[in-house]
Design a protein around this motif. Sequence first.
Motif, short mmCIF file in Angstrom:
data_model
loop_
_atom_site.label_atom_id
_atom_site.label_comp_id
_atom_site.label_asym_id
_atom_site.label_seq_id
_atom_site.Cartn_x
_atom_site.Cartn_y
_atom_site.Cartn_z
N PRO A 94 29.82 28.73 -15.97
CA PRO A 94 30.26 28.92 -14.58
C PRO A 94 29.63 27.96 -13.57
O PRO A 94 30.19 27.76 -12.49
N GLU A 95 28.50 27.33 -13.93
CA GLU A 95 27.85 26.41 -12.99
C GLU A 95 28.73 25.20 -12.65
O GLU A 95 28.54 24.59 -11.58
N HIS A 96 29.69 24.84 -13.52
CA HIS A 96 30.61 23.74 -13.17
C HIS A 96 31.34 24.08 -11.87
O HIS A 96 31.37 23.29 -10.93
N ALA A 97 31.95 25.27 -11.84
CA ALA A 97 32.75 25.66 -10.67
C ALA A 97 31.86 25.94 -9.47
O ALA A 97 32.24 25.67 -8.32
N PRO A 157 19.34 25.94 -14.42
CA PRO A 157 18.23 25.44 -13.60
C PRO A 157 18.66 24.36 -12.59
O PRO A 157 18.12 24.33 -11.47
N ILE A 158 19.61 23.52 -12.96
CA ILE A 158 20.04 22.47 -12.02
C ILE A 158 20.78 23.09 -10.84
O ILE A 158 20.57 22.71 -9.68
N LEU A 159 21.61 24.11 -11.10
CA LEU A 159 22.28 24.78 -9.98
C LEU A 159 21.26 25.49 -9.10
O LEU A 159 21.34 25.43 -7.86
N ARG A 160 20.28 26.17 -9.74
CA ARG A 160 19.23 26.87 -8.97
C ARG A 160 18.50 25.89 -8.05
O ARG A 160 18.28 26.16 -6.87
N GLN A 161 18.12 24.73 -8.59
CA GLN A 161 17.42 23.72 -7.77
C GLN A 161 18.32 23.22 -6.64
O GLN A 161 17.85 22.96 -5.53
N VAL A 181 26.15 18.37 -12.94
CA VAL A 181 25.50 19.65 -13.27
C VAL A 181 24.63 19.49 -14.53
O VAL A 181 23.80 20.34 -14.84
N TYR A 182 24.83 18.37 -15.24
CA TYR A 182 23.96 18.03 -16.38
C TYR A 182 23.00 16.89 -16.04
O TYR A 182 22.26 16.44 -16.90
N HIS A 183 23.07 16.35 -14.82
CA HIS A 183 22.38 15.10 -14.52
C HIS A 183 22.71 14.06 -15.60
O HIS A 183 21.82 13.36 -16.09
N ALA A 184 24.00 14.00 -15.99
CA ALA A 184 24.41 13.06 -17.04
C ALA A 184 24.20 11.63 -16.56
O ALA A 184 24.37 11.32 -15.37
N THR A 185 23.82 10.76 -17.50
CA THR A 185 23.57 9.36 -17.14
C THR A 185 24.73 8.46 -17.54
O THR A 185 24.92 7.41 -16.96
N HIS A 186 25.50 8.86 -18.57
CA HIS A 186 26.58 8.02 -19.09
C HIS A 186 27.85 8.84 -19.23
O HIS A 186 27.79 9.95 -19.80
N VAL A 187 28.94 8.30 -18.74
CA VAL A 187 30.21 9.01 -18.82
C VAL A 187 31.28 8.09 -19.41
O VAL A 187 31.83 7.25 -18.70
N PRO A 188 31.56 8.22 -20.72
CA PRO A 188 32.61 7.39 -21.30
C PRO A 188 33.99 7.92 -20.91
O PRO A 188 34.33 9.06 -21.22
N VAL A 189 34.75 7.10 -20.22
CA VAL A 189 36.11 7.49 -19.78
C VAL A 189 37.03 6.27 -19.82
O VAL A 189 36.57 5.14 -19.92
N GLY A 190 38.30 6.53 -19.71
CA GLY A 190 39.29 5.46 -19.64
C GLY A 190 39.29 4.83 -18.25
O GLY A 190 38.78 5.40 -17.28
#
Length: 332
Positions: free
Chosen positions: A87-90, A321-325, A139-148
């Motif tokens: 649910p943290e995505h939304a 935790p990322i949403l809480r912060q 919401v993941y603090h992702a560093t890399h996003v492979p996309v088209g």
Amino acid sequence: SFTPRVFSGIQPTGNLHLGNYLGALKRFVDWQARDAETIYCMVDLHAITVWQDPADLQKSTRELCAGFIAAGLDPENSILINQSQVPEHAQLAWVFNCVARMGWMQRMTQFKDKAGKNAQNASLGLFAYPALMAADILVYHATHVPVGEDQKQHLELTRDIATKFNHDYGVDFFPITEPVIEGAGTRVMSLRDGSKKMSKSDVSDASRINLTDDADTIAKKIRKAKTDPDALPSEVAGLSDRAEAKNLVNIFAALNNQSVEEVLADVGGKQFSEFKPMLAELAVAKMSPITTEMARLMEHQDEIDKILARGAERARAITAPILRQTYDIIGM
Ligand code: ADP
Ligand code: NA
């Protein structure tokens, strides 16, 4: 050293095809094999920005999960999730709706393309889609996003949202994510029209190889693929202005982990009557294990549901935790 955290998603809208496999799934598997934390998402919340029949959505979500696993994603290694189960995505998307500006969203070309002439009748969700995508990533603090290539503008918006949030609240909290744009060479085109990409939404089933097609169907679609009457060239330059020929050679190269140059060195001078059976044999050899495993998993939906429940649990250990912060920073 620094471990990249990779996030990417695919909409569970059915008709998963060879283009999705070569352009997305196969690359997801490559990332999994590297020293990276990999999170892959079935983005059902994105899917409902346009109408989805409920039974179809549920089936397509399980099918996509089966496709992920059959393509080689290991649920013990990668985190495999269905977006609505975390649910943290939304929740973060709502925060980002309040960070993003109307003017930014109005510039998004994909909204204009998808909404068409009747934008007043598009859902509000379709308009807000890129803010949800920013939340999926951040919401993941992702560093890399492979996309088209088509997602490049949305990733720039993700960076703009992170920058504005950090600036407005005077923090250095959200990372400025790097897009990993997959090259144009990996774009698989329709088997019926070399000017259109192979797509889930093409009304012609013969235009694509579905990951649910059996061996005979795959071979038949390749035999019937549109081509021209000329022999194959031995140099890449000889494929320009021959979109259909180029596409079949590209597919061969991608499936065989070869460069187009290497393929043409072998098959240059051959007619399509000879090349198509070679491609059909290769496609069946590479795709059958995937389609067979997918079909097996679809007979064990409880297995899929368990994998998604476990994936959501692992994901929430990161996202909660990322949403809480985030809420703490905002004063909530
Ligand atoms: P579609 O356009 O068929 O609805 P999506 O937009 O859901 O597919 O794309 C899911 C993933 O598959 C994305 O990463 C996208 O870049 C990739 N993809 C989709 N179609 C192709 C294609 N024809 N060739 C290469 N990659 C593709
Ligand atoms: Na990994």
